[in-house]
Design a protein around this motif. Structure first.
Motif, PDB file in Angstrom:
ATOM      1  N   GLY A   1       0.601  -1.234   0.084  1.00 13.37           N
ATOM      2  CA  GLY A   1      -0.157   0.050  -0.039  1.00 13.37           C
ATOM      3  C   GLY A   1       0.743   1.232  -0.089  1.00 13.37           C
ATOM      4  N   LYS A   2       2.067   1.194   0.222  1.00 12.27           N
ATOM      5  CA  LYS A   2       2.951   2.188   0.154  1.00 12.27           C
ATOM      6  C   LYS A   2       3.586   2.596  -1.226  1.00 12.27           C
ATOM      7  N   ASN A   3       4.106   3.671  -1.438  1.00 12.44           N
ATOM      8  CA  ASN A   3       4.708   4.044  -2.782  1.00 12.44           C
ATOM      9  C   ASN A   3       6.064   4.837  -2.712  1.00 12.44           C
ATOM     10  N   PHE A   4       6.782   4.222  -3.134  1.00 10.18           N
ATOM     11  CA  PHE A   4       8.503   4.685  -3.318  1.00 10.18           C
ATOM     12  C   PHE A   4       8.329   6.195  -3.556  1.00 10.18           C
ATOM     13  N   LEU A   5       7.579   6.789  -4.523  1.00 10.42           N
ATOM     14  CA  LEU A   5       7.542   8.164  -4.662  1.00 10.42           C
ATOM     15  C   LEU A   5       7.246   8.899  -3.653  1.00 10.42           C
ATOM     16  N   ASP A   6       6.458   8.346  -2.504  1.00 11.91           N
ATOM     17  CA  ASP A   6       6.274   9.264  -1.247  1.00 11.91           C
ATOM     18  C   ASP A   6       7.552   9.450  -0.485  1.00 11.91           C
ATOM     19  N   TYR A   7       8.345   8.528  -0.742  1.00 11.88           N
ATOM     20  CA  TYR A   7       9.505   8.845   0.248  1.00 11.88           C
ATOM     21  C   TYR A   7      10.986   9.113  -0.535  1.00 11.88           C
ATOM     22  N   VAL A   8      10.786   9.907  -1.398  1.00 12.06           N
ATOM     23  CA  VAL A   8      12.009  10.276  -2.119  1.00 12.06           C
ATOM     24  C   VAL A   8      12.783  11.138  -1.468  1.00 12.06           C
ATOM     25  N   ASP A   9      12.106  12.292  -0.653  1.00 12.85           N
ATOM     26  CA  ASP A   9      12.853  13.258   0.063  1.00 12.85           C
ATOM     27  C   ASP A   9      13.308  12.736   1.330  1.00 12.85           C
ATOM     28  N   GLN A  10      12.553  11.687   2.105  1.00 17.14           N
ATOM     29  CA  GLN A  10      13.161  10.769   3.201  1.00 17.14           C
ATOM     30  C   GLN A  10      14.278  10.039   2.700  1.00 17.14           C
TER      31      GLN A  10
ATOM     32  N   GLU B   1      17.910  10.362   4.479  1.00 17.78           N
ATOM     33  CA  GLU B   1      18.567   9.311   5.208  1.00 17.78           C
ATOM     34  C   GLU B   1      19.676   8.545   4.481  1.00 17.78           C
ATOM     35  N   LYS B   2      19.906   9.115   3.057  1.00 16.99           N
ATOM     36  CA  LYS B   2      20.944   8.417   2.277  1.00 16.99           C
ATOM     37  C   LYS B   2      20.643   6.894   1.917  1.00 16.99           C
ATOM     38  N   VAL B   3      19.381   6.453   2.030  1.00 25.32           N
ATOM     39  CA  VAL B   3      19.108   5.052   1.916  1.00 25.32           C
ATOM     40  C   VAL B   3      17.606   5.034   1.488  1.00 25.32           C
ATOM     41  N   THR B   4      17.413   3.969   0.477  1.00 27.32           N
ATOM     42  CA  THR B   4      15.892   3.791   0.168  1.00 27.32           C
ATOM     43  C   THR B   4      15.207   3.413   1.457  1.00 27.32           C
ATOM     44  N   THR B   5      14.034   3.899   1.884  1.00 27.96           N
ATOM     45  CA  THR B   5      13.496   3.760   3.368  1.00 27.96           C
ATOM     46  C   THR B   5      12.361   2.873   3.485  1.00 27.96           C
ATOM     47  N   VAL B   6      11.831   2.462   2.176  1.00 28.27           N
ATOM     48  CA  VAL B   6      10.768   1.426   2.291  1.00 28.27           C
ATOM     49  C   VAL B   6      11.066   0.583   1.190  1.00 28.27           C
ATOM     50  N   GLY B   7      10.372  -0.720   1.329  1.00 24.15           N
ATOM     51  CA  GLY B   7      10.176  -1.586   0.387  1.00 24.15           C
ATOM     52  C   GLY B   7      10.232  -2.800   1.034  1.00 24.15           C
ATOM     53  N   PRO B   8       9.591  -3.911   0.447  1.00 24.58           N
ATOM     54  CA  PRO B   8       9.621  -5.327   1.037  1.00 24.58           C
ATOM     55  C   PRO B   8      11.059  -5.867   1.336  1.00 24.58           C
ATOM     56  N   HIS B   9      12.166  -5.332   0.908  1.00 23.70           N
ATOM     57  CA  HIS B   9      13.233  -5.615   1.354  1.00 23.70           C
ATOM     58  C   HIS B   9      13.558  -5.586   2.769  1.00 23.70           C
ATOM     59  N   SER B  10      12.695  -4.638   3.527  1.00 24.91           N
ATOM     60  CA  SER B  10      13.103  -4.111   4.832  1.00 24.91           C
ATOM     61  C   SER B  10      11.809  -4.097   5.858  1.00 24.91           C
ATOM     62  N   GLN B  11      10.649  -4.410   5.037  1.00 24.36           N
ATOM     63  CA  GLN B  11       9.380  -3.901   5.868  1.00 24.36           C
ATOM     64  C   GLN B  11       8.317  -5.324   5.806  1.00 24.36           C
ATOM     65  N   ASP B  12       8.825  -6.293   5.372  1.00 24.79           N
ATOM     66  CA  ASP B  12       8.130  -7.555   5.343  1.00 24.79           C
ATOM     67  C   ASP B  12       8.737  -8.538   6.423  1.00 24.79           C
ATOM     68  N   ASP B  13       7.728  -9.485   6.697  1.00 24.45           N
ATOM     69  CA  ASP B  13       8.146 -10.322   7.804  1.00 24.45           C
ATOM     70  C   ASP B  13       7.009 -11.738   7.537  1.00 24.45           C
ATOM     71  N   TYR B  14       7.444 -12.825   8.000  1.00 22.23           N
ATOM     72  CA  TYR B  14       6.868 -14.079   8.084  1.00 22.23           C
ATOM     73  C   TYR B  14       6.596 -14.383   9.550  1.00 22.23           C
ATOM     74  N   LEU B  15       5.372 -14.518  10.068  1.00 26.36           N
ATOM     75  CA  LEU B  15       5.196 -14.798  11.479  1.00 26.36           C
ATOM     76  C   LEU B  15       4.804 -16.308  11.553  1.00 26.36           C
ATOM     77  N   LEU B  16       5.693 -16.771  12.478  1.00 25.15           N
ATOM     78  CA  LEU B  16       5.493 -18.273  12.606  1.00 25.15           C
ATOM     79  C   LEU B  16       4.683 -18.462  13.925  1.00 25.15           C
ATOM     80  N   TYR B  17       3.820 -19.579  13.781  1.00 27.01           N
ATOM     81  CA  TYR B  17       2.941 -19.756  14.829  1.00 27.01           C
ATOM     82  C   TYR B  17       2.866 -21.429  15.235  1.00 27.01           C
ATOM     83  N   TYR B  18       2.976 -21.258  16.621  1.00 24.42           N
ATOM     84  CA  TYR B  18       2.775 -22.819  17.076  1.00 24.42           C
ATOM     85  C   TYR B  18       1.444 -22.867  17.951  1.00 24.42           C
ATOM     86  N   LYS B  19       0.543 -23.896  17.345  1.00 26.41           N
ATOM     87  CA  LYS B  19      -0.875 -23.581  18.136  1.00 26.41           C
ATOM     88  C   LYS B  19      -1.504 -22.285  18.145  1.00 26.41           C
ATOM     89  N   ASP B  20      -1.370 -21.454  17.164  1.00 30.55           N
ATOM     90  CA  ASP B  20      -1.838 -20.031  17.021  1.00 30.55           C
ATOM     91  C   ASP B  20      -1.368 -19.282  18.101  1.00 30.55           C
TER      92      ASP B  20
END
Length: 342
Positions: A228-237, A241-260
């Motif tokens: 739902g985020k757009n890279f274009l909205d974060y160009v100034d940021q 910060e001298k780095v690409t601040t958003v993206g699936p490379h840094s903001q995604d996770d896999y939650l692992l559950y045992y018996k919920d």
């Protein structure tokens, strides 16, 4: 549909890791490469995996697996793929002017690395990876990226292109702000957006498919804070910060559950190991059912993690060719001994 069985019969490495030159013959079924620490057991698994996906599953760069003092390495495998016999060779050359990695199939240069995955798939798992249950999001992303890249070649190519452009963009952002060309950042943001949206979509789909084969005691949930985020909205940021601040490379996770319940908080060490095994076996089933391949499975040091009961249970669920790296041989397996090269 009948599954295409994949088997490696022979492996030869030159100038790879600590090996000057070494050849190993494998049998069908269970193979165990054993020897003391430092003898190169995991390096053999790594070389076999290179024939399927020409990169190190241990996270090393190509130049880092090159034997010290040498300028090239070669990995050659004799493969049986279904009813066909093939030779796959990976050659890496590093000199003062360039670094080049080339794959050959039956002596002919391969245009795309993905073409050899239609012939041979070897899937590496390290039982150190079960620590991803307690680890951070980056560790889980790396684990699932590796196995999803083998399942979906389009995902593999999209992810590699995304990572390449991301690295280039991040390097560019290290400049002083007054030297930055905003148009370049805007154009690359648009390109990254297209690839990132595809990555998120494919991750969602593949987790849903994998979950069909997962032991029902466990559950995996893909969580994307980037969606739902757009890279274009974060160009100034990004500039600030001298780095690409958003993206699936840094903001995604896999939650692992045992018996919920989140496994990292509520599962015992034994249950975490069972969760890891369940993921491995689910992935094996998924790739066999969707790709109609029976790939080679590679396991690094399972005896360090599994007790005898769990190990027997695990091996009993495996079919096809399996290659295990271990300190000790295994009764009933084709055992291949290594010594430390002087």
């Amino acid at each position: 549909m009948e599954k295409k069985r994949m088997v490696i019969k022979e492996l030869t490495v030159k100038n790879f890791r600590n090996f000057s030159e070494h050849t190993v013959q494998f049998s069908d079924g269970i193979n165990v490469i054993y020897g003391p620490n430092g003898s190169g057991k995991t390096s053999i698994l790594e070389a076999v995996a290179y024939l399927s996906n020409p990169r190190s599953f241990r996270g090393a760069r190509d130049y880092q697996v090159l034997k010290v003092g040498e300028k090239h390495f070669e990995i050659k495998g004799r493969i049986v793929s279904g009813e066909e016999k093939h030779t796959i060779e990976i050659v890496y050359v590093q000199d003062d002017d360039k670094k080049e990695k080339v794959a050959y199939l039956d002596g002919s240069k391969v245009k795309r690395f993905r073409d050899i995955q239609e012939i041979f798939i070897a899937i590496p798992f390290s039982f150190r990876d079960y620590s991803m249950v307690d680890g951070g999001p980056a560790q889980r992303r790396e684990f699932f990226d590796e196995i999803f890249s083998l399942l979906d070649l389009d995902y593999y190519e999209t992810l590699r292109a995304y990572e390449k452009l991301l690295d280039e963009r991040n390097e560019y952002l290290k400049q002083e702000p007054e030297l930055i060309d905003r148009e370049y950042l805007i154009e690359t943001a648009k390109d990254l957006q297209i690839m990132a949206d595809k990555i998120v979509e494919k991750r969602e789909h593949m987790i849903n498919e994998l979950s069909k084969y997962l032991d029902k005691t466990f559950k995996i949930e893909y969580k994307s804070d980037f969606k739902g985020k757009n890279f274009l909205d974060y160009v100034d940021q990004d500039i600030a910060e001298k780095v690409t601040t958003v993206g699936p490379h840094s903001q995604d996770d896999y939650l692992l559950y045992y018996k919920d319940l989140l496994a990292r908080h509520y599962a015992s060490e034994g249950q975490k190991r069972l969760l890891y095994l369940s993921i491995v076996l689910a992935f094996k089933k998924l790739i066999e059912e969707t790709k109609h391949y029976e790939p080679v499975f590679l396991f690094d040091e399972p005896f360090n993690v599994l007790d005898t009961h769990l190990l027997e249970r695990f091996i009993s669920n495996l079919s096809g060719q399996v290659i295990i790296a271990s300190i000790t041989p295994l009764l009933g397996a084709h055992n291949i001994g290594l010594t430390i090269e002087e």
